[in-house]
Design a protein around this motif. Structure first.
Motif, PDB file in Angstrom:
ATOM      1  N   SER A  93       2.226   0.304  20.767  1.00  0.00           N
ATOM      2  CA  SER A  93       2.525   1.492  19.967  1.00  0.00           C
ATOM      3  C   SER A  93       2.834   1.118  18.525  1.00  0.00           C
ATOM      4  O   SER A  93       2.390   1.787  17.582  1.00  0.00           O
ATOM      5  CB  SER A  93       3.705   2.249  20.579  1.00  0.00           C
ATOM      6  N   LEU A  94       3.583   0.036  18.347  1.00  0.00           N
ATOM      7  CA  LEU A  94       3.892  -0.414  16.991  1.00  0.00           C
ATOM      8  C   LEU A  94       2.630  -0.875  16.258  1.00  0.00           C
ATOM      9  O   LEU A  94       2.499  -0.663  15.042  1.00  0.00           O
ATOM     10  CB  LEU A  94       4.925  -1.540  17.036  1.00  0.00           C
ATOM     11  N   LEU A  95       1.684  -1.491  16.977  1.00  0.00           N
ATOM     12  CA  LEU A  95       0.413  -1.875  16.365  1.00  0.00           C
ATOM     13  C   LEU A  95      -0.366  -0.639  15.913  1.00  0.00           C
ATOM     14  O   LEU A  95      -0.999  -0.645  14.847  1.00  0.00           O
ATOM     15  CB  LEU A  95      -0.420  -2.700  17.347  1.00  0.00           C
ATOM     16  N   VAL A  96      -0.338   0.415  16.738  1.00  0.00           N
ATOM     17  CA  VAL A  96      -1.020   1.654  16.362  1.00  0.00           C
ATOM     18  C   VAL A  96      -0.405   2.221  15.086  1.00  0.00           C
ATOM     19  O   VAL A  96      -1.117   2.610  14.147  1.00  0.00           O
ATOM     20  CB  VAL A  96      -0.942   2.691  17.505  1.00  0.00           C
ATOM     21  N   HIS A  97       0.918   2.243  15.021  1.00  0.00           N
ATOM     22  CA  HIS A  97       1.577   2.732  13.805  1.00  0.00           C
ATOM     23  C   HIS A  97       1.311   1.797  12.627  1.00  0.00           C
ATOM     24  O   HIS A  97       1.187   2.245  11.475  1.00  0.00           O
ATOM     25  CB  HIS A  97       3.081   2.872  14.043  1.00  0.00           C
ATOM     26  N   GLY A  98       1.212   0.495  12.913  1.00  0.00           N
ATOM     27  CA  GLY A  98       0.860  -0.448  11.859  1.00  0.00           C
ATOM     28  C   GLY A  98      -0.519  -0.177  11.290  1.00  0.00           C
ATOM     29  O   GLY A  98      -0.742  -0.334  10.077  1.00  0.00           O
ATOM     30  N   GLY A  99      -1.453   0.251  12.151  1.00  0.00           N
ATOM     31  CA  GLY A  99      -2.774   0.620  11.663  1.00  0.00           C
ATOM     32  C   GLY A  99      -2.717   1.795  10.700  1.00  0.00           C
ATOM     33  O   GLY A  99      -3.458   1.838   9.706  1.00  0.00           O
ATOM     34  N   THR A 100      -1.825   2.737  10.976  1.00  0.00           N
ATOM     35  CA  THR A 100      -1.658   3.870  10.066  1.00  0.00           C
ATOM     36  C   THR A 100      -1.112   3.403   8.711  1.00  0.00           C
ATOM     37  O   THR A 100      -1.568   3.854   7.649  1.00  0.00           O
ATOM     38  CB  THR A 100      -0.709   4.912  10.682  1.00  0.00           C
ATOM     39  N   VAL A 101      -0.150   2.474   8.751  1.00  0.00           N
ATOM     40  CA  VAL A 101       0.402   1.927   7.504  1.00  0.00           C
ATOM     41  C   VAL A 101      -0.681   1.190   6.717  1.00  0.00           C
ATOM     42  O   VAL A 101      -0.764   1.306   5.478  1.00  0.00           O
ATOM     43  CB  VAL A 101       1.592   0.996   7.809  1.00  0.00           C
ATOM     44  N   LEU A 102      -1.543   0.432   7.404  1.00  0.00           N
ATOM     45  CA  LEU A 102      -2.630  -0.281   6.735  1.00  0.00           C
ATOM     46  C   LEU A 102      -3.605   0.688   6.077  1.00  0.00           C
ATOM     47  O   LEU A 102      -4.124   0.415   4.988  1.00  0.00           O
ATOM     48  CB  LEU A 102      -3.359  -1.175   7.731  1.00  0.00           C
ATOM     49  N   LEU A 103      -3.862   1.824   6.754  1.00  0.00           N
ATOM     50  CA  LEU A 103      -4.734   2.835   6.146  1.00  0.00           C
ATOM     51  C   LEU A 103      -4.155   3.337   4.832  1.00  0.00           C
ATOM     52  O   LEU A 103      -4.870   3.509   3.840  1.00  0.00           O
ATOM     53  CB  LEU A 103      -4.930   4.007   7.109  1.00  0.00           C
ATOM     54  N   VAL A 104      -2.839   3.582   4.826  1.00  0.00           N
ATOM     55  CA  VAL A 104      -2.188   4.049   3.603  1.00  0.00           C
ATOM     56  C   VAL A 104      -2.297   2.993   2.508  1.00  0.00           C
ATOM     57  O   VAL A 104      -2.666   3.289   1.353  1.00  0.00           O
ATOM     58  CB  VAL A 104      -0.712   4.397   3.875  1.00  0.00           C
ATOM     59  N   ALA A 105      -1.978   1.744   2.841  1.00  0.00           N
ATOM     60  CA  ALA A 105      -2.011   0.672   1.844  1.00  0.00           C
ATOM     61  C   ALA A 105      -3.420   0.468   1.303  1.00  0.00           C
ATOM     62  O   ALA A 105      -3.622   0.344   0.079  1.00  0.00           O
ATOM     63  CB  ALA A 105      -1.478  -0.616   2.464  1.00  0.00           C
ATOM     64  N   ALA A 106      -4.412   0.450   2.207  1.00  0.00           N
ATOM     65  CA  ALA A 106      -5.791   0.244   1.766  1.00  0.00           C
ATOM     66  C   ALA A 106      -6.266   1.409   0.908  1.00  0.00           C
ATOM     67  O   ALA A 106      -6.963   1.223  -0.101  1.00  0.00           O
ATOM     68  CB  ALA A 106      -6.696   0.059   2.981  1.00  0.00           C
ATOM     69  N   GLY A 107      -5.895   2.626   1.302  1.00  0.00           N
ATOM     70  CA  GLY A 107      -6.306   3.794   0.533  1.00  0.00           C
ATOM     71  C   GLY A 107      -5.738   3.783  -0.872  1.00  0.00           C
ATOM     72  O   GLY A 107      -6.445   4.067  -1.849  1.00  0.00           O
ATOM     73  N   VAL A 108      -4.464   3.430  -1.000  1.00  0.00           N
ATOM     74  CA  VAL A 108      -3.833   3.382  -2.320  1.00  0.00           C
ATOM     75  C   VAL A 108      -4.480   2.299  -3.182  1.00  0.00           C
ATOM     76  O   VAL A 108      -4.765   2.510  -4.372  1.00  0.00           O
ATOM     77  CB  VAL A 108      -2.323   3.125  -2.171  1.00  0.00           C
ATOM     78  N   LEU A 109      -4.752   1.130  -2.602  1.00  0.00           N
ATOM     79  CA  LEU A 109      -5.379   0.041  -3.360  1.00  0.00           C
ATOM     80  C   LEU A 109      -6.780   0.422  -3.836  1.00  0.00           C
ATOM     81  O   LEU A 109      -7.153   0.135  -4.981  1.00  0.00           O
ATOM     82  CB  LEU A 109      -5.435  -1.221  -2.503  1.00  0.00           C
ATOM     83  N   LEU A 110      -7.553   1.062  -2.983  1.00  0.00           N
ATOM     84  CA  LEU A 110      -8.901   1.466  -3.374  1.00  0.00           C
ATOM     85  C   LEU A 110      -8.865   2.482  -4.510  1.00  0.00           C
ATOM     86  O   LEU A 110      -9.715   2.467  -5.408  1.00  0.00           O
ATOM     87  CB  LEU A 110      -9.652   2.037  -2.171  1.00  0.00           C
ATOM     88  N   ILE A 111      -7.897   3.381  -4.468  1.00  0.00           N
ATOM     89  CA  ILE A 111      -7.800   4.380  -5.532  1.00  0.00           C
ATOM     90  C   ILE A 111      -7.385   3.732  -6.852  1.00  0.00           C
ATOM     91  O   ILE A 111      -7.941   4.024  -7.921  1.00  0.00           O
ATOM     92  CB  ILE A 111      -6.800   5.486  -5.133  1.00  0.00           C
ATOM     93  N   LEU A 112      -6.431   2.790  -6.785  1.00  0.00           N
ATOM     94  CA  LEU A 112      -5.922   2.174  -8.011  1.00  0.00           C
ATOM     95  C   LEU A 112      -6.860   1.124  -8.598  1.00  0.00           C
ATOM     96  O   LEU A 112      -7.018   1.031  -9.823  1.00  0.00           O
ATOM     97  CB  LEU A 112      -4.553   1.531  -7.735  1.00  0.00           C
TER      98      LEU A 112
END
Length: 434
Positions: A93-112
């Motif tokens: 479950s924590l890995l699944v939530h970690g995947g959500t955090v990675l999506l946020v981090a990757a999305g912010v980096l791609l935008i910036l």
């Protein structure tokens, strides 16, 4: 003076299979108790979908095995333990939530970092949108009505507190009253406050001690620690279900559709496998929590009331059908007297419901119990089969009622629930048929 001719005699007919006499009642299914002829004339109506089907298979396997184990061991209380399977499920479950955090981090980096490309920011926004869909969510009471707090219904909350004390937990902060033939507990808000969902479709057809048993069962989930109801596990499972739905193949129209379906094939089934693994790892503990909650129901309301509550669960679908028919009948009465007819239908709705299901004969309940055993009936795809829950609840004890639902308490509760009953009766009659 009443003579024997004035007393209605039961109508019987011979069973076409074994010849035994079968009682005939046009209101219910005619069946033979000797050979089970026509005991289950309808087809099962399970929850649709591949995920629900897989959960039903696991639930039946664990339910039978666990019921026998608990009957042998005589376990009647205690929180669900944190074994290796549960710890592994928490890790996934924590890995699944970690995947959500990675999506946020990757999305912010791609935008910036990808402003000059024009394409990468768009991909980043898409990732942030996916992360938003997968985010952990807390329930909000503002989306529900009517909601009762302690000041609104002191007698109801006093009853809940008393039952909670018997099962070894604390009470709730709010009660949401609904029209459903169901009840549930969960938490809401960032502080994890407790809320009880009380469905009048079930509450109104229960006897006083069955109502106590119902509260004992629901509050027993807090006392016994159902891991699947925790925020970490529940949010992870919801995220995986969302991924599985989003990756569903589309009807191929052109080459691009076929290409997309081929690309998402492996990720979709990887998500399905992960969800199935979580079910395997947690369902045993979750079903044990259900059995323990049934034991809490028996300790609070009595063994007899807890067993009777299981029988009431078998008629929950007809309850919803009955309310829908009431709504349709009221809506069809148009013309000048239509509004008066709807008002009249609202006024006595819950009393008619209680009268209708209070008159269900024991013979019909026995048929429903046999059908439940044949179909493996359960409240939903994650619950143990109802007939096993009934058998298990009847094994321990017998428990005498520890919480009384006496006439003065019944009068006080009826007065506190009266505004909610009126509002929900109006909602059923005016909205359910639409």
């Amino acid at each position: 003076m009443e003579t024997s001719a004035d007393v209605a005699q039961p109508v019987t007919q011979p069973c076409p299979e074994c010849g035994a006499q079968v009682a005939f009642d046009e209101r219910y299914v005619n069946w033979c108790a000797a050979c089970d002829w026509n005991v289950d004339p309808g087809a099962p109506d399970p929850e649709p979908g591949r995920i629900a089907a897989a959960r039903r298979r696991i639930a039946r396997t664990y339910g039978d095995r666990l019921a026998a184990e608990m009957e042998r061991s005589g376990v009647t209380a205690g929180p669900v333990g944190r074994d290796a399977a549960t710890l592994l499920a928490y890790g996934i479950s924590l890995l699944v939530h970690g995947g959500t955090v990675l999506l946020v981090a990757a999305g912010v980096l791609l935008i910036l970092l990808g402003r000059s490309t024009g394409v990468l920011p768009a991909v980043g926004v898409l990732m942030l949108g996916l992360a938003w869909l997968m985010r952990p969510r807390r329930m909000r009471l503002t989306t529900y009505t009517p909601v009762l707090h302690r000041a609104d219904a002191p007698a109801l909350f006093e009853l809940v507190d008393e039952v909670a004390g018997v099962v070894g937990t604390s009470g709730v902060h709010a009660v949401v009253v609904t029209t459903e033939a169901n009840a549930a507990v969960t938490t809401y808000g960032l502080r994890g406050r407790r809320v009880l969902f009380l469905g009048l479709g079930l509450w109104e057809i229960l006897s006083p001690q069955e109502r106590v048993a119902l509260l004992g069962h629901e509050l027993g989930h807090f006392a016994n620690g159902d891991t699947r109801r925790g925020a970490v596990m529940a949010d992870a499972m919801r995220a995986l279900v969302t991924w599985f739905s989003m990756l569903a193949p589309t009807s191929p129209i052109g080459l691009m559709d076929r290409f997309v379906n081929a690309v998402v094939f492996l990720p979709r089934w990887a998500v399905y496998g992960l969800l199935l693994l979580l079910d395997h790892l947690t369902l045993r503990a979750s079903q044990r929590a259900e059995y323990l909650a049934d034991m809490s129901a028996a300790r609070a309301g009595s063994t007899e009331a807890a067993v009777a509550l299981m029988d009431r669960l078998l008629v929950c679908v007809p309850v919803e059908d009955h309310l829908r028919r009431e709504s349709v009948a009221a809506q069809m009465k148009g013309g000048p007297g239509g509004r008066a007819a709807r008002d009249q239908a609202e006024d006595g709705l819950w009393e008619r419901l209680a009268g209708r299901f209070g008159a269900v004969p024991e013979r019909e309940y026995e048929r429903l119990r046999r059908v439940a055993a044949r179909r493996g009936h359960s409240v939903d795809s994650t619950h143990p089969p109802t007939h096993l829950r009934r058998r298990c609840a009847a094994t321990f004890g017998p428990f005498a009622p520890q919480v009384a639902y006496d006439p003065p308490r019944a009068v006080a509760l009826a007065g506190e629930l009266a505004p909610a009953r009126a509002e929900l009766a109006r909602r059923v009659i005016r909205d359910l048929a639409r």
